[in-house]
Design an enzyme around this catalytic site. Sequence first.
Site, PDB file in Angstrom:
ATOM      1  N   GLN A 111      11.101 -29.029  78.909  1.00 55.32           N
ATOM      2  CA  GLN A 111      12.039 -29.779  79.754  1.00 55.32           C
ATOM      3  C   GLN A 111      13.397 -29.802  78.960  1.00 55.32           C
ATOM      4  O   GLN A 111      14.341 -29.857  79.725  1.00 55.32           O
ATOM      5  CB  GLN A 111      11.568 -31.104  79.917  1.00 55.32           C
ATOM      6  CG  GLN A 111      12.093 -31.905  81.102  1.00 55.32           C
ATOM      7  CD  GLN A 111      11.337 -31.477  82.411  1.00 55.32           C
ATOM      8  OE1 GLN A 111      10.140 -31.454  82.484  1.00 55.32           O
ATOM      9  NE2 GLN A 111      12.345 -31.265  83.523  1.00 55.32           N
ATOM     10  N   LYS A 114      14.907 -26.372  80.013  1.00 54.00           N
ATOM     11  CA  LYS A 114      15.308 -26.606  81.379  1.00 54.00           C
ATOM     12  C   LYS A 114      16.323 -27.377  81.959  1.00 54.00           C
ATOM     13  O   LYS A 114      17.209 -27.041  82.586  1.00 54.00           O
ATOM     14  CB  LYS A 114      14.008 -26.962  82.165  1.00 54.00           C
ATOM     15  CG  LYS A 114      13.945 -26.936  83.563  1.00 54.00           C
ATOM     16  CD  LYS A 114      12.859 -27.648  84.298  1.00 54.00           C
ATOM     17  CE  LYS A 114      11.330 -27.111  83.640  1.00 54.00           C
ATOM     18  NZ  LYS A 114      10.217 -27.532  84.360  1.00 54.00           N
ATOM     19  N   LYS A 126       8.876 -36.086  78.725  1.00 48.96           N
ATOM     20  CA  LYS A 126       7.488 -35.797  79.529  1.00 48.96           C
ATOM     21  C   LYS A 126       6.500 -36.885  79.288  1.00 48.96           C
ATOM     22  O   LYS A 126       6.538 -37.431  78.232  1.00 48.96           O
ATOM     23  CB  LYS A 126       7.208 -34.356  79.561  1.00 48.96           C
ATOM     24  CG  LYS A 126       6.303 -34.063  80.612  1.00 48.96           C
ATOM     25  CD  LYS A 126       6.995 -33.254  81.832  1.00 48.96           C
ATOM     26  CE  LYS A 126       6.421 -32.860  83.059  1.00 48.96           C
ATOM     27  NZ  LYS A 126       7.221 -32.211  84.133  1.00 48.96           N
ATOM     28  N   GLY A 165       7.847 -37.203  89.051  1.00 43.62           N
ATOM     29  CA  GLY A 165       6.523 -36.703  89.335  1.00 43.62           C
ATOM     30  C   GLY A 165       6.400 -35.482  88.755  1.00 43.62           C
ATOM     31  O   GLY A 165       7.127 -34.872  88.121  1.00 43.62           O
ATOM     32  N   ASP A 166       5.002 -35.146  88.756  1.00 42.75           N
ATOM     33  CA  ASP A 166       4.474 -33.889  88.332  1.00 42.75           C
ATOM     34  C   ASP A 166       3.120 -33.687  89.025  1.00 42.75           C
ATOM     35  O   ASP A 166       2.656 -34.434  89.906  1.00 42.75           O
ATOM     36  CB  ASP A 166       4.499 -33.548  86.846  1.00 42.75           C
ATOM     37  CG  ASP A 166       4.387 -32.292  86.419  1.00 42.75           C
ATOM     38  OD1 ASP A 166       5.211 -31.525  86.072  1.00 42.75           O
ATOM     39  OD2 ASP A 166       3.001 -31.734  85.926  1.00 42.75           O
ATOM     40  N   THR A 210      11.724 -28.261  94.121  1.00 42.57           N
ATOM     41  CA  THR A 210      11.380 -27.337  92.919  1.00 42.57           C
ATOM     42  C   THR A 210      11.009 -25.904  93.788  1.00 42.57           C
ATOM     43  O   THR A 210      11.275 -24.859  93.346  1.00 42.57           O
ATOM     44  CB  THR A 210       9.799 -28.057  92.227  1.00 42.57           C
ATOM     45  OG1 THR A 210      10.553 -29.166  91.926  1.00 42.57           O
ATOM     46  CG2 THR A 210       9.937 -26.902  91.161  1.00 42.57           C
ATOM     47  N   ASN A 241       2.823 -29.617  95.636  1.00 38.25           N
ATOM     48  CA  ASN A 241       4.290 -29.739  96.178  1.00 38.25           C
ATOM     49  C   ASN A 241       4.945 -28.522  95.728  1.00 38.25           C
ATOM     50  O   ASN A 241       5.773 -28.137  96.636  1.00 38.25           O
ATOM     51  CB  ASN A 241       4.719 -30.904  95.219  1.00 38.25           C
ATOM     52  CG  ASN A 241       6.018 -30.916  95.272  1.00 38.25           C
ATOM     53  OD1 ASN A 241       7.216 -30.185  94.828  1.00 38.25           O
ATOM     54  ND2 ASN A 241       6.564 -32.157  96.263  1.00 38.25           N
ATOM     55  N   SER A 377      16.695 -34.170  91.209  1.00 39.99           N
ATOM     56  CA  SER A 377      16.500 -35.365  90.456  1.00 39.99           C
ATOM     57  C   SER A 377      17.843 -35.972  89.977  1.00 39.99           C
ATOM     58  O   SER A 377      18.012 -37.076  90.056  1.00 39.99           O
ATOM     59  CB  SER A 377      15.321 -35.534  89.276  1.00 39.99           C
ATOM     60  OG  SER A 377      14.155 -35.645  89.730  1.00 39.99           O
TER      61      SER A 377
HETATM   62  P1  NDP Z   1       0.623 -31.033  92.469  1.00 38.70           P
HETATM   63  O1  NDP Z   1      -0.381 -31.814  92.009  1.00 38.70           O
HETATM   64  O2  NDP Z   1       1.142 -31.139  93.707  1.00 38.70           O
HETATM   65  O3  NDP Z   1      -0.508 -29.524  92.729  1.00 38.70           O
HETATM   66  C1  NDP Z   1      -0.903 -28.739  91.698  1.00 38.70           C
HETATM   67  C2  NDP Z   1      -1.505 -27.727  92.559  1.00 38.70           C
HETATM   68  O4  NDP Z   1      -2.182 -26.731  91.487  1.00 38.70           O
HETATM   69  C3  NDP Z   1      -2.763 -27.960  93.212  1.00 38.70           C
HETATM   70  O5  NDP Z   1      -3.009 -27.192  94.368  1.00 38.70           O
HETATM   71  C4  NDP Z   1      -3.719 -27.739  92.442  1.00 38.70           C
HETATM   72  O6  NDP Z   1      -5.251 -27.722  93.016  1.00 38.70           O
HETATM   73  C5  NDP Z   1      -3.496 -26.717  91.720  1.00 38.70           C
HETATM   74  N1  NDP Z   1      -4.149 -26.494  90.404  1.00 38.70           N
HETATM   75  C6  NDP Z   1      -3.988 -27.379  89.348  1.00 38.70           C
HETATM   76  N2  NDP Z   1      -4.889 -26.805  88.220  1.00 38.70           N
HETATM   77  C7  NDP Z   1      -5.339 -25.764  88.773  1.00 38.70           C
HETATM   78  C8  NDP Z   1      -6.230 -24.689  88.124  1.00 38.70           C
HETATM   79  N3  NDP Z   1      -6.502 -25.006  86.684  1.00 38.70           N
HETATM   80  N4  NDP Z   1      -6.355 -23.498  88.629  1.00 38.70           N
HETATM   81  C9  NDP Z   1      -5.909 -23.149  89.997  1.00 38.70           C
HETATM   82  N5  NDP Z   1      -5.239 -24.240  90.528  1.00 38.70           N
HETATM   83  C10 NDP Z   1      -4.685 -25.368  89.965  1.00 38.70           C
HETATM   84  O7  NDP Z   1       1.391 -30.577  91.134  1.00 38.70           O
HETATM   85  P2  NDP Z   1       2.966 -29.666  91.666  1.00 38.70           P
HETATM   86  O8  NDP Z   1       3.017 -28.852  92.610  1.00 38.70           O
HETATM   87  O9  NDP Z   1       3.968 -31.057  91.423  1.00 38.70           O
HETATM   88  O10 NDP Z   1       3.087 -28.958  90.009  1.00 38.70           O
HETATM   89  C11 NDP Z   1       2.590 -27.772  89.830  1.00 38.70           C
HETATM   90  C12 NDP Z   1       3.227 -27.062  88.631  1.00 38.70           C
HETATM   91  O11 NDP Z   1       4.816 -27.197  88.825  1.00 38.70           O
HETATM   92  C13 NDP Z   1       2.853 -27.664  87.451  1.00 38.70           C
HETATM   93  O12 NDP Z   1       2.974 -26.993  86.288  1.00 38.70           O
HETATM   94  C14 NDP Z   1       4.276 -28.627  87.183  1.00 38.70           C
HETATM   95  O13 NDP Z   1       4.416 -28.950  85.836  1.00 38.70           O
HETATM   96  C15 NDP Z   1       5.239 -27.759  87.742  1.00 38.70           C
HETATM   97  N6  NDP Z   1       6.487 -28.516  88.056  1.00 38.70           N
HETATM   98  C16 NDP Z   1       6.370 -29.295  89.003  1.00 38.70           C
HETATM   99  C17 NDP Z   1       7.842 -29.825  89.565  1.00 38.70           C
HETATM  100  C18 NDP Z   1       7.930 -31.044  90.508  1.00 38.70           C
HETATM  101  O14 NDP Z   1       8.869 -31.212  90.883  1.00 38.70           O
HETATM  102  N7  NDP Z   1       6.763 -31.429  91.177  1.00 38.70           N
HETATM  103  C19 NDP Z   1       9.068 -29.451  88.773  1.00 38.70           C
HETATM  104  C20 NDP Z   1       8.872 -28.269  87.929  1.00 38.70           C
HETATM  105  C21 NDP Z   1       7.538 -27.911  87.482  1.00 38.70           C
HETATM  106  P3  NDP Z   1      -6.321 -28.813  93.325  1.00 38.70           P
HETATM  107  O15 NDP Z   1      -5.516 -29.874  94.474  1.00 38.70           O
HETATM  108  O16 NDP Z   1      -7.663 -28.342  93.517  1.00 38.70           O
HETATM  109  O17 NDP Z   1      -6.203 -29.793  91.988  1.00 38.70           O
END
Ligand code: NDP
Length: 445
Positions: A111, A114, A126, A165-166, A210, A241, A377
């Site tokens: 972070q 980034k 974080k 969030g994350d 994102t 997300n 953000s």
């Molecule tokens: P969410 O919780 O909204 O979604 C995560 C998704 O990934 C879900 O569909 C989940 O499936 C899936 N998932 C989690 N673990 C696994 C795994 N081991 N194998 C396959 N699928 C998996 O999180 P976000 O979309 O917010 O975040 C996703 C990534 O993006 C993370 O790495 C986060 O750090 C990064 N990120 C997020 C930002 C944001 O603004 N939200 C900003 C920058 C980076 P299930 O629903 O079955 O758990």
Amino acid sequence: MDETLESTLWNIQQRNLGEPEFIQSVKEVLASVGPLLAKYPKFAEQKIIERICEPERQLIFRVPWQDDRGEVHINRGFRVQFNSALGPFKGGLRFHSSVNLSIVKFLGFEQIFKNALTGMPIGGGKGGSDFDPKGRSDDEVMRFCQSFMTELSRHLGEYTDVPAGDIGVGKREIGFLFGQYKRISNRYESSVLTGKGLGYGGALVRTEATGYGLGYFVQQMLAARGESLDGKTTLVSGAGNVAIHAIEKVTQLGGKVVACSDSKGVVYDEAGIDLPTLKRIKEVERLPIESYCQSRKQARYQAGGKLWEIECDVALPCATQNELTGKDADALLRGGCKVVAEGANMPTAPEGIERFINAGIAYAPGKAANAGGVATSALEMQQNASRDAWSFEHTEGKLAHIMKDIHDRCLRTADEFGAPGNYVQGANIEAFTRVAGAMQSLGLI
Ligand code: NDP
């Protein structure tokens, strides 16, 4: 990596035993900055690397809460305030059973760089907890968030530390967290958290930022190669997300997303992923992705699933760290993939990155490609500070501009340091220079 950097890395490893994800993220940055240290020997003399790799402050705390049946649970809360040379600590909170200190530290470390790439005045941090909101009632999530914030609130502030969030932390969780912060502090301090609901200080586009930013970044990567997203077959991992909004933007820009996934399996829809169906299942009904096939008869579901074996032009890992292995990278290259851009943080394992770079395809690390979330953000903080609310179009225009700027600076810096087309080198050197420069100016802190 030269001998001095190897020895620095060894020392960092010894100080942080049992933290593989954190060490992986440090190694990736150190492997890039050799040419920079050769150009600016003062960075080494002033021990900038050793200082950047040591968080300013690390908090670990108990989070007790009661479920709907009255049973008491104890989770562990974390906040790693990594570096505030450029501004208040800024970075999300992750709620997932896998969360531990190593994961929070790798995320916080990434972070820093980034946030520097966005060009905005934000430091890096974080946090999170090993609490999993999945399967919990709204009341349980609220009680957990209130307990978590009761401790965390002492360490936050709009000029100190601003979480968002994350994984596992969306609008619902941010609302409960903000409510408890407001109650404890007796202050309506809007910019102490970002990703808020639109009804109480949230900004338009933050939810989408994102994934949308990733779409814009991919558009620039293709443009740099004289191509566009038009008709490009795209794979997106995850269905959260970031994944959902990446699918939306790629589709708007002319690409065709044929598959996505969740932690249970993969869905393939030859006609293109239908966004309203996906959003309903994941955002409203909170069901496993398998349910997608009940509404789209031609779609196929594979439990477990090998997403990266599907032929594609563009691959966007948007789920979690180390989800794309060396073998997956081989499969993508065999299938004709030309562009990989990371929506998730550190989703490609080191062997995968090596394969992509050796193959000469366009590969962009998350710290550059997914920076649109934190950049927006920072735009939310700006609006809160000026009691303003910008339109969707205005904010999205700013986001698109920021992503193009990050993209172009990464390529320019890669060129300047003798690694044309290498987004990893470009991003790491560009970001490190900015943070190190600020640390120099602020003295030995
Ligand atoms: P969410 O919780 O909204 O979604 C995560 C998704 O990934 C879900 O569909 C989940 O499936 C899936 N998932 C989690 N673990 C696994 C795994 N081991 N194998 C396959 N699928 C998996 O999180 P976000 O979309 O917010 O975040 C996703 C990534 O993006 C993370 O790495 C986060 O750090 C990064 N990120 C997020 C930002 C944001 O603004 N939200 C900003 C920058 C980076 P299930 O629903 O079955 O758990």
